[in-house]
Structures are given as structure tokens and as C-alpha cells.
Write a protein that holds these residues in place. Structure first.
Motif, PDB file in Angstrom:
ATOM      1  N   UNK A  75       0.801  -1.183   0.128  1.00 38.70           N
ATOM      2  CA  UNK A  75      -0.104   0.041  -0.182  1.00 38.70           C
ATOM      3  C   UNK A  75       0.771   1.239   0.055  1.00 38.70           C
ATOM      4  N   UNK A  76       0.263   2.487  -0.053  1.00 41.74           N
ATOM      5  CA  UNK A  76       0.989   3.689  -0.052  1.00 41.74           C
ATOM      6  C   UNK A  76      -0.196   4.842  -0.263  1.00 41.74           C
ATOM      7  N   UNK A  77       0.423   5.995   0.004  1.00 43.60           N
ATOM      8  CA  UNK A  77      -0.649   7.118  -0.098  1.00 43.60           C
ATOM      9  C   UNK A  77       0.190   8.256  -0.145  1.00 43.60           C
ATOM     10  N   UNK A  78      -0.705   9.424  -0.500  1.00 42.45           N
ATOM     11  CA  UNK A  78      -0.228  10.935  -0.686  1.00 42.45           C
ATOM     12  C   UNK A  78      -1.466  11.769  -0.394  1.00 42.45           C
ATOM     13  N   UNK A  79      -0.972  13.075  -0.072  1.00 39.66           N
ATOM     14  CA  UNK A  79      -2.053  14.141  -0.008  1.00 39.66           C
ATOM     15  C   UNK A  79      -1.625  15.358  -0.768  1.00 39.66           C
ATOM     16  N   UNK A  80      -2.454  15.996  -1.244  1.00 38.99           N
ATOM     17  CA  UNK A  80      -1.768  17.475  -2.087  1.00 38.99           C
ATOM     18  C   UNK A  80      -1.443  18.351  -1.097  1.00 38.99           C
ATOM     19  N   UNK A  81      -2.132  18.380   0.055  1.00 38.73           N
ATOM     20  CA  UNK A  81      -1.802  19.608   1.087  1.00 38.73           C
ATOM     21  C   UNK A  81      -0.828  19.178   1.828  1.00 38.73           C
ATOM     22  N   UNK A  82      -0.592  17.939   2.005  1.00 39.22           N
ATOM     23  CA  UNK A  82       0.663  17.765   3.162  1.00 39.22           C
ATOM     24  C   UNK A  82       1.983  17.627   2.273  1.00 39.22           C
ATOM     25  N   UNK A  83       1.830  17.172   1.276  1.00 36.18           N
ATOM     26  CA  UNK A  83       3.126  17.210   0.334  1.00 36.18           C
ATOM     27  C   UNK A  83       3.518  18.368  -0.345  1.00 36.18           C
ATOM     28  N   UNK A  84       2.451  19.373  -0.607  1.00 37.96           N
ATOM     29  CA  UNK A  84       2.755  20.737  -1.197  1.00 37.96           C
ATOM     30  C   UNK A  84       3.658  21.448  -0.071  1.00 37.96           C
ATOM     31  N   UNK A  85       2.959  21.371   1.287  1.00 38.18           N
ATOM     32  CA  UNK A  85       3.872  22.335   2.202  1.00 38.18           C
ATOM     33  C   UNK A  85       5.187  21.821   2.775  1.00 38.18           C
ATOM     34  N   UNK A  86       5.142  20.486   2.526  1.00 40.01           N
ATOM     35  CA  UNK A  86       6.457  19.681   2.834  1.00 40.01           C
ATOM     36  C   UNK A  86       7.669  19.983   1.788  1.00 40.01           C
ATOM     37  N   UNK A  87       7.206  19.902   0.395  1.00 45.89           N
ATOM     38  CA  UNK A  87       8.263  20.097  -0.500  1.00 45.89           C
ATOM     39  C   UNK A  87       8.121  21.103  -1.137  1.00 45.89           C
ATOM     40  N   UNK A  88       7.250  22.105  -1.306  1.00 49.36           N
ATOM     41  CA  UNK A  88       7.232  23.552  -2.192  1.00 49.36           C
ATOM     42  C   UNK A  88       6.890  24.563  -1.140  1.00 49.36           C
ATOM     43  N   UNK A 137       6.798   5.735 -10.720  1.00 53.19           N
ATOM     44  CA  UNK A 137       8.078   6.575 -10.769  1.00 53.19           C
ATOM     45  C   UNK A 137       8.237   7.427  -9.778  1.00 53.19           C
ATOM     46  N   UNK A 138       9.385   7.640  -9.098  1.00 49.33           N
ATOM     47  CA  UNK A 138       9.454   8.576  -7.990  1.00 49.33           C
ATOM     48  C   UNK A 138      10.704   9.515  -8.012  1.00 49.33           C
ATOM     49  N   UNK A 139      10.584  10.697  -7.590  1.00 47.01           N
ATOM     50  CA  UNK A 139      11.801  11.773  -7.545  1.00 47.01           C
ATOM     51  C   UNK A 139      12.339  11.566  -6.005  1.00 47.01           C
ATOM     52  N   UNK A 140      13.525  11.193  -5.976  1.00 48.36           N
ATOM     53  CA  UNK A 140      13.915  11.186  -4.885  1.00 48.36           C
ATOM     54  C   UNK A 140      14.893  12.236  -4.083  1.00 48.36           C
ATOM     55  N   UNK A 141      14.152  13.451  -3.995  1.00 48.47           N
ATOM     56  CA  UNK A 141      14.551  14.490  -3.580  1.00 48.47           C
ATOM     57  C   UNK A 141      14.190  14.630  -1.813  1.00 48.47           C
ATOM     58  N   UNK A 142      14.612  15.472  -1.310  1.00 53.81           N
ATOM     59  CA  UNK A 142      14.103  15.788   0.021  1.00 53.81           C
ATOM     60  C   UNK A 142      14.114  17.657   0.047  1.00 53.81           C
ATOM     61  N   UNK A 143      13.491  18.024   1.392  1.00 51.62           N
ATOM     62  CA  UNK A 143      13.548  19.625   1.608  1.00 51.62           C
ATOM     63  C   UNK A 143      14.964  19.925   1.638  1.00 51.62           C
ATOM     64  N   UNK A 144      15.875  19.060   2.381  1.00 52.37           N
ATOM     65  CA  UNK A 144      17.151  19.302   2.517  1.00 52.37           C
ATOM     66  C   UNK A 144      18.038  19.349   1.385  1.00 52.37           C
ATOM     67  N   UNK A 145      17.838  18.519   0.524  1.00 54.04           N
ATOM     68  CA  UNK A 145      18.537  18.116  -0.633  1.00 54.04           C
ATOM     69  C   UNK A 145      18.324  19.463  -1.589  1.00 54.04           C
ATOM     70  N   UNK A 178      20.851  20.387  -4.522  1.00 52.16           N
ATOM     71  CA  UNK A 178      21.156  19.257  -5.363  1.00 52.16           C
ATOM     72  C   UNK A 178      20.108  18.926  -6.548  1.00 52.16           C
ATOM     73  N   UNK A 179      20.585  18.317  -7.679  1.00 47.72           N
ATOM     74  CA  UNK A 179      19.339  17.946  -8.492  1.00 47.72           C
ATOM     75  C   UNK A 179      18.594  16.727  -7.970  1.00 47.72           C
TER      76      UNK A 179
END
Length: 340
Positions: free
Chosen positions: A136-149, A309-317, A322-323
């Protein structure tokens, strides 16, 4: 006996069955073109919780528990839960798992997590380590948006290459018996990085990984695009999808006639304002658990290749300049084809 085929592919001889699949999505996804295929559509992004992060965990908990019920099983019947999400330290998955009495493997493959979890679950089944496993897996627009952008309140401009993180969760139960779609091959991806640094252009960042994995799958198995009714990437959107088509042509494979991208299918981009399309762990999860799985059960699709497909970035990178590395894992799923 070694079950590795070629360089990156594993043959799953026991053909673990996907005995149930459950999808739950947010209001926006429930207004899109695939709305009739989802098992549950929530009317409120918060799902009755106090925060978007708690809401995402609730979505995952619901998907997992409902998929188990759908398989006519109980939590104690499940040997392992393989799950992950986009949030720091996999909080959506681990907080959902704390309310379930199931041994838990937490995974991070960014938006590739659906096929990563399904790959590892299938290998555990094929190795004789389990009778029933949940992926299983999950995501949420609002949680991801404020974490990564940016925080939503910031109201930042969205470029045409941007994608809309899907609010949703998908869960699959694997078993050993029954007349259900089954897994036959797993192709494990390699990390690819072509120097993209724009966090609003995930399709371009992830497309090279999708191309690498699809190409390797064909080379390892001897199959061609025409051997599949559908080849579905997870989260590239219309920008990444077009890049993937063109790059695979350079390798001698034309997938354009039977290729879809879950991120392009889940929204009506013009009407819903989702720019390049959907993304997020939940994107390929809900499109597979909804649209693809149900069309396999009906006999419309007999053999599909799902490539999350996944983008392996973090807020730190990102802050350190980093690319963005990309990863993609492929799972071949068949139904009524006679197997490998």
C-alpha cells in the motif's frame, strides 16, 4: 534456483494473486475522469481529522483495512504490510500501522512506492515467507505541497510543468490461490539523475528512470511493447510522458499505442487546472487499484506493465542545490494469459 532474469528483472514463479484492491481518493480526484472506478471518495480533504497529515494517515488506514475486508480476511491473517508515503519519516504509514496488528515494513521510494511495495510483497510471497501480504501507499496534495514546496497560504504561481499531488491511497492484498490477476515479473529500477533541479518539473526528472526500467524490462524478458495491453507509468504527467515516448524510440521501442500515464489519466487538466497532471505515491496506487485492476477483472486487460516513478528529493537536498534523482520499478501483472 536463481530467479533473476537478465540484469534487473526477477521472475515470480509462484504467481501471487492480487485477491483484492481498494482505492480511496479526495474530492478533486473524485471529480476526475476515473471517478467511477474508485471504491471511496471523501467529501473533505481533512477526512474529519485536525490536519492534512493526519488525514493522509487515515486514508492509508482505510485503504489497508478495507482491502483486507474485501479479501474476506482479518488483520491477523496478514503476514506483512509493505507501505510508505512522502512525509518525513513515513509518518502516514507508520502512524496507520500502529493501529493495526500487522508486522510492518516501512518503505520510501517517493512516488514509486506502490510498485516498490508490490515488488517486495511479491518476492516475499514467492520466497515462501508469507501466505498473505498487503502492499500500500498514500499521498495528499496539501501535506506534500507544504513539505516539498510552499505553504498553500502562500499562493505561489504554478508553472505549466507542475503536477498536482494526488490525495488518495491504494492497497493490494496478495494471496496464493484464486482466479485473480497475478504478478509474473518484477524489474527493479536504478537511480537516474540528469541534472534537473526544478521541483516543479518532476516529469522531466523522473522520465529517464522510467525509460531505463522499461528498456531493461524488455531486454531482460525478451518482451516487446505489443506484448502488453497497457504500459502505465505512475506519475510523469503529460510532460514526462512525452519525454518517455521519445527517449524509448531512441532505444528502438515505440510504446505510444498502448502507453498511459496515471498522472495524465486521473485529472481533466483543462477543466480541473492541474497543469501537467497528477503525481504522488497515491497517483499510480489509486489508478491501478481502481481503473486498471477492475478492467483486468472484467477481461478488458489481460497483461499490463505498471511502472511507478519517483523523485528522490528531500527538502534538505533541494535547499542545498542538489539535482533530483529519479527511480522507477516495474511490475508485470497478468490475468488469464497462461502465465510466464
Amino acid at each position: 534456483m536463481i530467479k533473476k532474469v537478465g540484469k534487473q528483472t526477477i521472475r515470480i514463479d509462484s504467481k501471487p494473486r492480487i485477491i483484492s484492491a481498494f482505492s480511496i481518493v479526495g474530492p478533486k480526484e473524485g471529480e476526475g475522469p476515473l471517478k467511477d472506478y474508485f471504491d471511496k471518495v471523501i467529501s473533505d480533504d481533512l477526512a474529519g481529522e485536525e490536519s492534512y497529515e493526519k488525514a493522509e494517515s487515515t486514508l492509508l488506514y482505510t485503504a489497508v483495512t478495507e482491502s483486507i475486508k474485501k479479501a474476506k480476511l482479518k488483520e491477523e491473517d496478514i503476514d506483512f504490510l509493505f507501505a510508505g508515503d512522502l512525509l518525513n519519516q513515513l509518518t502516514s504509514s507508520s502512524f496507520a500501522a500502529r493501529d493495526m496488528n500487522i508486522p510492518f515494513f516501512g518503505l520510501y521510494g517517493a512516488c514509486s512506492t506502490m510498485t516498490e511495495s508490490l515488488s517486495l510483497a511479491s518476492m516475499a510471497m514467492d520466497g515462501g515467507f508469507a501466505n498473505y501480504v498487503v502492499a500500500a501507499t498514500s499521498s495528499h496534495f496539501s501535506s506534500a505541497e507544504r513539505q516539498f514546496r510552499y505553504p498553500l497560504e502562500f499562493g505561489s504561481q504554478r508553472p505549466a510543468t507542475a503536477q498536482w499531488t494526488v490525495t488518495g491511497s491504494g492497497s493490494i492484498v496478495l494471496g496464493r490461490e484464486g482466479n485473480y490477476p497475478y504478478v509474473t515479473y518484477v524489474t527493479v529500477g536504478k537511480v537516474k539523475d540528469y541534472g534537473i533541479i526544478d521541483a516543479n518539473n518532476m516529469g522531466a526528472a523522473m522520465a529517464p528512470a522510467a525509460v531505463s526500467t522499461i528498456y531493461s524490462h524488455f531486454k531482460d524478458t525478451g518482451r516487446n511493447p505489443s506484448d502488453y495491453d497497457v504500459i502505465a507509468t505512475g506519475d510523469l504527467g503529460k510532460v514526462g510522458k512525452q519525454i518517455t515516448i521519445e527517449l524509448l524510440k531512441d532505444y528502438g521501442y515505440d510504446i505510444s499505442s498502448n502507453y498511459i500515464d496515471c498522472g495524465e489519466e486521473i485529472f481533466d487538466h483543462e477543466r480541473q487546472g492541474t497543469d501537467s497532471g497528477g503525481s504522488g505515491c497515491g497517483c499510480s496506487a489509486v489508478v491501478y487499484c481502481g481503473y486498471l485492476y477492475k478492467n483486468m477483472l472484467s477481461g478488458k486487460f489481460k497483461r499490463i506493465l505498471v511502472v511507478s516513478t519517483g523523485a528522490l528529493l528531500s527538502t534538505t537536498s533541494s535547499l542545498q542545490g542538489e539535482s533530483i534523482p529519479g527511480i522507477a520499478h516495474a511490475v508485470a501483472i497478468e490475468y488469464g494469459t497462461g502465465g510466464v
